[in-house]
Design a protein around this motif. Structure first.
Motif, mmCIF file in Angstrom:
data_model
loop_
_atom_site.group_PDB
_atom_site.id
_atom_site.type_symbol
_atom_site.label_atom_id
_atom_site.label_comp_id
_atom_site.label_asym_id
_atom_site.label_seq_id
_atom_site.Cartn_x
_atom_site.Cartn_y
_atom_site.Cartn_z
ATOM 1 N N THR A 131 0.853 -1.186 0.000
ATOM 2 C CA THR A 131 0.000 0.000 0.000
ATOM 3 C C THR A 131 0.889 1.237 0.000
ATOM 4 O OG1 THR A 131 -1.664 -1.176 1.290
ATOM 5 C CG2 THR A 131 -1.804 1.218 1.292
ATOM 6 N N ALA A 132 0.489 2.271 -0.746
ATOM 7 C CA ALA A 132 1.266 3.512 -0.765
ATOM 8 C C ALA A 132 1.255 4.142 0.626
ATOM 9 C CB ALA A 132 0.679 4.483 -1.778
ATOM 10 N N MET A 133 2.430 4.425 1.158
ATOM 11 C CA MET A 133 2.527 4.961 2.510
ATOM 12 C C MET A 133 2.306 6.468 2.521
ATOM 13 S SD MET A 133 5.305 2.723 4.552
ATOM 14 C CE MET A 133 6.778 2.917 3.578
ATOM 15 N N SER A 134 1.728 6.945 3.619
ATOM 16 C CA SER A 134 1.556 8.378 3.822
ATOM 17 C C SER A 134 2.742 8.890 4.634
ATOM 18 C CB SER A 134 0.233 8.652 4.549
ATOM 19 O OG SER A 134 0.204 7.970 5.782
ATOM 20 N N VAL A 135 2.830 10.193 4.778
ATOM 21 C CA VAL A 135 3.947 10.801 5.514
ATOM 22 C C VAL A 135 3.388 11.506 6.739
ATOM 23 C CG1 VAL A 135 5.808 12.484 5.401
ATOM 24 C CG2 VAL A 135 5.294 11.079 3.411
ATOM 25 N N ILE A 136 3.990 11.229 7.900
ATOM 26 C CA ILE A 136 3.615 11.936 9.125
ATOM 27 C C ILE A 136 4.809 12.755 9.585
ATOM 28 C CG2 ILE A 136 1.917 10.212 9.829
ATOM 29 C CD1 ILE A 136 3.983 9.167 11.852
ATOM 30 N N GLU A 137 4.535 13.820 10.315
ATOM 31 C CA GLU A 137 5.598 14.681 10.833
ATOM 32 C C GLU A 137 5.794 14.387 12.313
ATOM 33 O OE1 GLU A 137 5.907 19.315 11.600
ATOM 34 O OE2 GLU A 137 5.958 18.807 9.453
ATOM 35 N N VAL A 138 7.041 14.123 12.706
ATOM 36 C CA VAL A 138 7.382 13.859 14.099
ATOM 37 C C VAL A 138 7.892 15.158 14.706
ATOM 38 C CG1 VAL A 138 8.836 12.522 15.649
ATOM 39 C CG2 VAL A 138 7.940 11.466 13.581
ATOM 40 N N ASP A 139 7.348 15.514 15.860
ATOM 41 C CA ASP A 139 7.672 16.776 16.512
ATOM 42 C C ASP A 139 9.014 16.683 17.236
ATOM 43 O OD1 ASP A 139 7.414 19.349 17.478
ATOM 44 O OD2 ASP A 139 6.224 18.733 19.210
ATOM 45 N N THR A 140 10.083 16.985 16.526
ATOM 46 C CA THR A 140 11.420 17.087 17.095
ATOM 47 C C THR A 140 11.909 18.506 16.850
ATOM 48 O OG1 THR A 140 12.377 16.263 15.040
ATOM 49 C CG2 THR A 140 11.968 14.629 16.758
ATOM 50 N N LEU A 141 13.124 18.831 17.296
ATOM 51 C CA LEU A 141 13.642 20.189 17.078
ATOM 52 C C LEU A 141 13.627 20.556 15.603
ATOM 53 C CD1 LEU A 141 16.595 20.337 19.613
ATOM 54 C CD2 LEU A 141 14.355 21.428 19.787
ATOM 55 N N GLU A 190 17.211 7.007 15.252
ATOM 56 C CA GLU A 190 18.181 7.462 16.244
ATOM 57 C C GLU A 190 17.919 8.915 16.637
ATOM 58 O OE1 GLU A 190 18.917 5.920 13.438
ATOM 59 O OE2 GLU A 190 20.004 4.100 14.010
ATOM 60 N N ALA A 191 17.549 9.755 15.657
ATOM 61 C CA ALA A 191 17.269 11.167 15.941
ATOM 62 C C ALA A 191 16.062 11.307 16.865
ATOM 63 C CB ALA A 191 17.041 11.931 14.639
ATOM 64 N N VAL A 192 15.021 10.507 16.623
ATOM 65 C CA VAL A 192 13.820 10.551 17.475
ATOM 66 C C VAL A 192 14.160 10.068 18.880
ATOM 67 C CG1 VAL A 192 11.525 9.573 17.848
ATOM 68 C CG2 VAL A 192 12.192 10.338 15.575
ATOM 69 N N LEU A 193 14.880 8.957 18.985
ATOM 70 C CA LEU A 193 15.246 8.425 20.302
ATOM 71 C C LEU A 193 16.139 9.387 21.073
ATOM 72 C CD1 LEU A 193 15.878 4.688 19.394
ATOM 73 C CD2 LEU A 193 13.911 5.658 20.597
ATOM 74 N N ASN A 194 17.105 9.989 20.403
ATOM 75 C CA ASN A 194 17.987 10.950 21.067
ATOM 76 C C ASN A 194 17.205 12.166 21.546
ATOM 77 O OD1 ASN A 194 20.319 9.432 20.802
ATOM 78 N ND2 ASN A 194 20.874 10.359 18.841
ATOM 79 N N TYR A 195 16.260 12.642 20.742
ATOM 80 C CA TYR A 195 15.459 13.816 21.117
ATOM 81 C C TYR A 195 14.593 13.504 22.337
ATOM 82 C CZ TYR A 195 12.000 17.514 20.941
ATOM 83 O OH TYR A 195 11.174 18.553 21.266
ATOM 84 N N LYS A 196 13.954 12.342 22.329
ATOM 85 C CA LYS A 196 13.054 11.981 23.431
ATOM 86 C C LYS A 196 13.812 11.606 24.703
ATOM 87 C CE LYS A 196 9.303 12.675 21.228
ATOM 88 N NZ LYS A 196 8.450 13.804 21.576
ATOM 89 N N ALA A 197 15.069 11.174 24.575
ATOM 90 C CA ALA A 197 15.864 10.768 25.733
ATOM 91 C C ALA A 197 16.484 11.965 26.454
ATOM 92 C CB ALA A 197 16.967 9.804 25.312
ATOM 93 N N GLU A 198 16.551 13.105 25.797
ATOM 94 C CA GLU A 198 17.180 14.291 26.401
ATOM 95 C C GLU A 198 16.304 14.949 27.416
ATOM 96 O OE1 GLU A 198 18.265 16.739 23.098
ATOM 97 O OE2 GLU A 198 19.985 15.494 22.642
#
Length: 77
Positions: A37-47, A69-77
């Motif tokens: 199925t064609a995937m949609s795009v979601i925006e993750v709220d990071t810096l 890794e960017a999402v995990l690093n942002y949420k771990a800070e």
């Protein structure tokens, strides 16, 4: 990176060597690897907001190299 910075386990696959299609053109939607199925795009709220592909049918997420890794690093800070 070839080693997990959290547990030290060696990764067997170097994801930096994988090449993905250009996603800047909305007409070229990436198919879900599970159901095609064609995937949609979601925006993750990071810096710096990240755009993650998501299957509308199975709700699976597709992270390009470095995005998880960017999402995990942002949420771990």
């Amino acid at each position: 990176m070839n080693f997990c910075p959290f547990c030290g386990v060696r990764q067997d696959i170097d994801l930096r060597q994988l090449h993905f299609r250009e996603m800047s053109d909305p007409a070229k939607k990436l198919p879900c690897p599970e159901c095609q199925t064609a995937m949609s795009v979601i925006e993750v709220d990071t810096l710096a907001p990240l755009h993650i592909e998501r299957c509308p049918k199975g709700h699976g997420l597709f992270f390009n190299p470095g995005e998880l890794e960017a999402v995990l690093n942002y949420k771990a800070e």
